[in-house]
Design an enzyme around this catalytic site. Structure first.
Site, PDB file in Angstrom:
ATOM      1  N   VAL A   1      54.703  45.975  16.738  1.00 25.83           N
ATOM      2  CA  VAL A   1      55.359  44.922  17.520  1.00 25.83           C
ATOM      3  C   VAL A   1      55.890  45.439  18.852  1.00 25.83           C
ATOM      4  O   VAL A   1      55.962  44.679  19.831  1.00 25.83           O
ATOM      5  CB  VAL A   1      56.471  44.239  16.688  1.00 25.83           C
ATOM      6  CG1 VAL A   1      57.112  43.106  17.474  1.00 25.83           C
ATOM      7  CG2 VAL A   1      55.909  43.703  15.373  1.00 25.83           C
ATOM      8  N   CYS A   2      56.252  46.724  18.942  1.00 20.73           N
ATOM      9  CA  CYS A   2      56.702  47.258  20.234  1.00 20.73           C
ATOM     10  C   CYS A   2      55.606  47.138  21.290  1.00 20.73           C
ATOM     11  O   CYS A   2      55.835  46.646  22.397  1.00 20.73           O
ATOM     12  CB  CYS A   2      57.139  48.715  20.086  1.00 20.73           C
ATOM     13  SG  CYS A   2      58.708  48.932  19.222  1.00 20.73           S
ATOM     14  N   ASN A   3      54.409  47.593  20.953  1.00 20.91           N
ATOM     15  CA  ASN A   3      53.286  47.453  21.878  1.00 20.91           C
ATOM     16  C   ASN A   3      52.998  45.986  22.161  1.00 20.91           C
ATOM     17  O   ASN A   3      52.675  45.598  23.285  1.00 20.91           O
ATOM     18  CB  ASN A   3      52.047  48.121  21.297  1.00 20.91           C
ATOM     19  CG  ASN A   3      50.807  47.849  22.128  1.00 20.91           C
ATOM     20  OD1 ASN A   3      50.599  48.424  23.193  1.00 20.91           O
ATOM     21  ND2 ASN A   3      49.962  46.945  21.653  1.00 20.91           N
TER      22      ASN A   3
ATOM     23  N   LEU B   1      55.369  44.856  24.781  1.00 22.40           N
ATOM     24  CA  LEU B   1      55.040  45.430  26.087  1.00 22.40           C
ATOM     25  C   LEU B   1      53.850  44.710  26.707  1.00 22.40           C
ATOM     26  O   LEU B   1      53.897  44.302  27.876  1.00 22.40           O
ATOM     27  CB  LEU B   1      54.752  46.922  25.951  1.00 22.40           C
ATOM     28  CG  LEU B   1      54.229  47.633  27.215  1.00 22.40           C
ATOM     29  CD1 LEU B   1      55.184  47.465  28.389  1.00 22.40           C
ATOM     30  CD2 LEU B   1      53.977  49.106  26.921  1.00 22.40           C
TER      31      LEU B   1
END
Length: 223
Positions: free
Chosen positions: A156-158, A161
């Site tokens: 989910v971080c990517n 981004l």
């Protein structure tokens, strides 16, 4: 020194992966607290800095929706999203968002995509528009472990981004934006504290408000 108001949107995440905390949200809140007290380096170099925050769900699609809603509501001049990279020993300035979802573990809603795009038909990768090399130098000079990173993973971080960068392009908002991963700052062996990570975010903001090109020097990783 600039005199106009500069609005920064900082996002962190809710807890996930069996933890009951997420230090990315702790850092975002600490930076916002300092901004209210006018204790940021950013405010010394670029007066009138106002920081707002949003806590994102660790869920594919919904995290991006909450982020885009916060951007529409706050109309920021800069967006920095923060996330947790447990097991790492340095702050990671993320250079690239990939148009790829491949979740090793389910998100908080039970979703576990396998080799799916973030945005179907869109670019394979998008690059952060923060002044990452300049920020890396300043953060390192402050004594904090930091590195440039060419992969924000495929979780989910990517997702956030890539969604952030794609959304700003699609809506023609030419503002600095990017992502910073923090280690588990609550772990016994944490390489820095929440307070120190907040200082690093402050330095990242300060450098990314500079309108000049990023520093030209080799600073990539070998792996």
């Amino acid at each position: 020194m600039t005199t106009e108001t500069r609005r920064v949107l900082l996002t962190g995440f809710e807890a996930f992966g069996g933890l009951d905390y997420n230090p990315s949200w702790d850092v975002a809140q600490e930076v916002a607290r300092r901004a209210r007290l006018q204790e940021l380096t950013t405010q010394q170099e670029h007066s009138g800095v106002v920081v707002s925050t949003a806590c994102l769900p660790v869920e594919f699609d919904r995290a991006g929706d909450v982020l885009k809603a916060a951007i529409a509501d706050q109309q920021p001049d800069m967006v920095i999203s923060l996330g947790l990279a447990a097991g790492t020993d340095a702050l990671r300035l993320e250079r690239v968002g990939l148009n790829l979802r491949d979740a090793r573990i389910p998100d908080n809603a039970g979703n576990q995509p396998d080799d799916a795009p973030v945005v179907p038909g869109a670019d394979t990768a998008l690059f952060s528009t923060l002044r990452l090399k300049a920020a890396q130098r300043r953060i390192a000079e402050a004594g904090f472990p930091v590195q440039l990173s060419t992969s924000a993973g495929t979780y989910v971080c990517n997702d956030v981004l890539y969604t952030l960068l794609h959304h700003l392009i699609a809506t023609e908002q030419q503002i600095p934006a990017g992502f910073l991963h923090v280690p588990d700052l609550h772990a016994h062996s944490a390489p820095l504290t929440v307070s120190e990570a907040a200082t690093a975010v402050d330095l990242l903001m300060a450098e990314s408000f500079v309108t000049a090109e990023d520093e030209a020097r080799p600073a990539g990783s070998l792996h």
